[in-house]
Motif scaffolding. Structure first.
Motif, PDB file in Angstrom:
ATOM      1  N   TYR A 199       0.838  -1.072   0.045  1.00  0.00           N
ATOM      2  CA  TYR A 199      -0.187  -0.033  -0.046  1.00  0.00           C
ATOM      3  C   TYR A 199       0.707   1.225   0.142  1.00  0.00           C
ATOM      4  N   SER A 200       0.606   2.123  -0.813  1.00  0.00           N
ATOM      5  CA  SER A 200       1.013   3.492  -0.521  1.00  0.00           C
ATOM      6  C   SER A 200       0.517   4.457   0.814  1.00  0.00           C
ATOM      7  N   ILE A 201       1.180   4.986   1.314  1.00  0.00           N
ATOM      8  CA  ILE A 201       0.725   5.633   2.691  1.00  0.00           C
ATOM      9  C   ILE A 201       0.789   7.127   2.422  1.00  0.00           C
ATOM     10  N   LEU A 202      -0.316   7.812   2.564  1.00  0.00           N
ATOM     11  CA  LEU A 202      -0.395   9.232   2.515  1.00  0.00           C
ATOM     12  C   LEU A 202      -0.339   9.777   4.119  1.00  0.00           C
ATOM     13  N   VAL A 203       0.780  10.765   4.349  1.00  0.00           N
ATOM     14  CA  VAL A 203       0.772  10.798   5.797  1.00  0.00           C
ATOM     15  C   VAL A 203       0.413  12.482   5.883  1.00  0.00           C
ATOM     16  N   LEU A 204      -0.831  12.817   6.448  1.00  0.00           N
ATOM     17  CA  LEU A 204      -1.249  14.097   6.640  1.00  0.00           C
ATOM     18  C   LEU A 204      -0.855  14.627   8.081  1.00  0.00           C
ATOM     19  N   ASN A 205      -0.201  15.609   8.174  1.00  0.00           N
ATOM     20  CA  ASN A 205       0.354  16.316   9.707  1.00  0.00           C
ATOM     21  C   ASN A 205      -1.012  17.115   9.909  1.00  0.00           C
ATOM     22  N   GLY A 206      -1.765  16.966  11.054  1.00  0.00           N
ATOM     23  CA  GLY A 206      -2.644  17.650  11.615  1.00  0.00           C
ATOM     24  C   GLY A 206      -2.324  18.234  12.962  1.00  0.00           C
ATOM     25  N   THR A 207      -1.198  18.080  13.532  1.00  0.00           N
ATOM     26  CA  THR A 207      -0.907  18.327  14.708  1.00  0.00           C
ATOM     27  C   THR A 207      -0.068  19.751  14.867  1.00  0.00           C
ATOM     28  N   GLY A 208       0.425  20.209  13.809  1.00  0.00           N
ATOM     29  CA  GLY A 208       0.933  21.712  13.905  1.00  0.00           C
ATOM     30  C   GLY A 208       2.563  21.641  14.352  1.00  0.00           C
ATOM     31  N   ASN A 209       2.929  20.239  14.466  1.00  0.00           N
ATOM     32  CA  ASN A 209       4.212  19.985  14.893  1.00  0.00           C
ATOM     33  C   ASN A 209       4.947  19.377  13.665  1.00  0.00           C
ATOM     34  N   PRO A 210       5.665  19.833  12.897  1.00  0.00           N
ATOM     35  CA  PRO A 210       6.510  19.149  11.842  1.00  0.00           C
ATOM     36  C   PRO A 210       7.270  18.003  12.097  1.00  0.00           C
ATOM     37  N   ALA A 211       7.686  17.827  13.254  1.00  0.00           N
ATOM     38  CA  ALA A 211       8.594  16.697  13.636  1.00  0.00           C
ATOM     39  C   ALA A 211       7.383  15.268  13.482  1.00  0.00           C
ATOM     40  N   ALA A 212       6.089  15.371  13.786  1.00  0.00           N
ATOM     41  CA  ALA A 212       5.164  14.359  13.805  1.00  0.00           C
ATOM     42  C   ALA A 212       5.261  13.687  12.513  1.00  0.00           C
ATOM     43  N   SER A 213       5.255  14.444  11.455  1.00  0.00           N
ATOM     44  CA  SER A 213       5.170  13.741   9.929  1.00  0.00           C
ATOM     45  C   SER A 213       6.521  13.042   9.565  1.00  0.00           C
ATOM     46  N   THR A 214       7.707  13.636  10.142  1.00  0.00           N
ATOM     47  CA  THR A 214       9.035  13.202  10.067  1.00  0.00           C
ATOM     48  C   THR A 214       9.071  11.799  10.870  1.00  0.00           C
TER      49      THR A 214
END
Length: 207
Positions: free
Chosen positions: A96-111
């Motif tokens: 599966y391809s995974i699309l990660v969308l960051n809704g936390t406001g913290n850039p470190a979360a998606s990383t």
């Protein structure tokens, strides 16, 4: 002594008061008014009916009390039906391809999420990260589009500790094409939106 006088003498000896019928001559065939005994209800019969009334009132009181306290339900609920459909197990499917969308406001979360996915076996071209439309998303949620994707969605949720799994086409085009970033229309895709409950953690190695 003549008969009328004898009768009068006998009548005068009675204990009840005399009345106008006591003066009737014996020759007429009448000897006075008939005095019947006053009817009386027997004591045993009274006690019997009183006992029955007491029992009826006692039973009615107990029944009303049990209804009031909820021990007796006059409107029973229909028993719920259960499906025999087997539980779909969680699987870690790196196809599966995974699309990660960051809704936390913290850039470190998606990383952090991308690093954990790659450590679990996903290749870099299968993981796409971006920003969600809001930075105040509450619960980390995995979205999948079809029933066949449920097992993989559960596996992704377990890997990144997502609090919710939702079936939705919100991140899929009207024709079923994946969201921007997927390599082809036939690519299987899951989307995870990182929320405020997302915990930064150590990357999980592939099994």
């Amino acid at each position: 002594m003549r008969a009328p006088y004898l009768y009068d003498a006998l009548v005068s000896r009675q204990t009840y008061p005399r009345d106008r019928f006591d003066g009737v001559s014996a020759a007429s065939g009448r000897v006075g008014a008939h005095r019947a005994e006053n009817p009386r209800m027997r004591a045993g019969l009274v006690l019997f009916w009183a006992a029955i009334a007491t029992v009826v009132l006692l039973v009615a009181g107990i029944f009303a009390s049990m209804v009031y306290t909820g021990r007796i339900d006059l409107t029973p609920q229909t028993a719920p039906s259960y499906s025999d459909t087997p539980e779909v197990p969680a699987v870690r499917d790196t196809s599966y391809s995974i699309l990660v969308l960051n809704g936390t406001g913290n850039p470190a979360a998606s990383t952090d999420a991308v690093a954990r996915l790659e450590a679990a076996g996903w290749t870099a071209d299968k993981v796409i990260a971006g920003a969600a439309s809001t930075t105040s998303f509450a619960t980390t949620t995995v979205y999948y589009s079809s029933d066949a994707d449920l097992g993989a969605a559960k596996g992704l949720a377990d890997l990144l500790n997502a609090g919710s799994i939702v079936q939705s086409n919100a991140y899929t085009g009207a024709s079923g094409t994946p969201s921007p970033g997927a390599t082809s229309a036939n690519t299987k895709q899951l989307t995870i939106v990182l929320g405020a409950d997302y915990q930064l953690g150590t990357a999980t190695p592939a099994p």
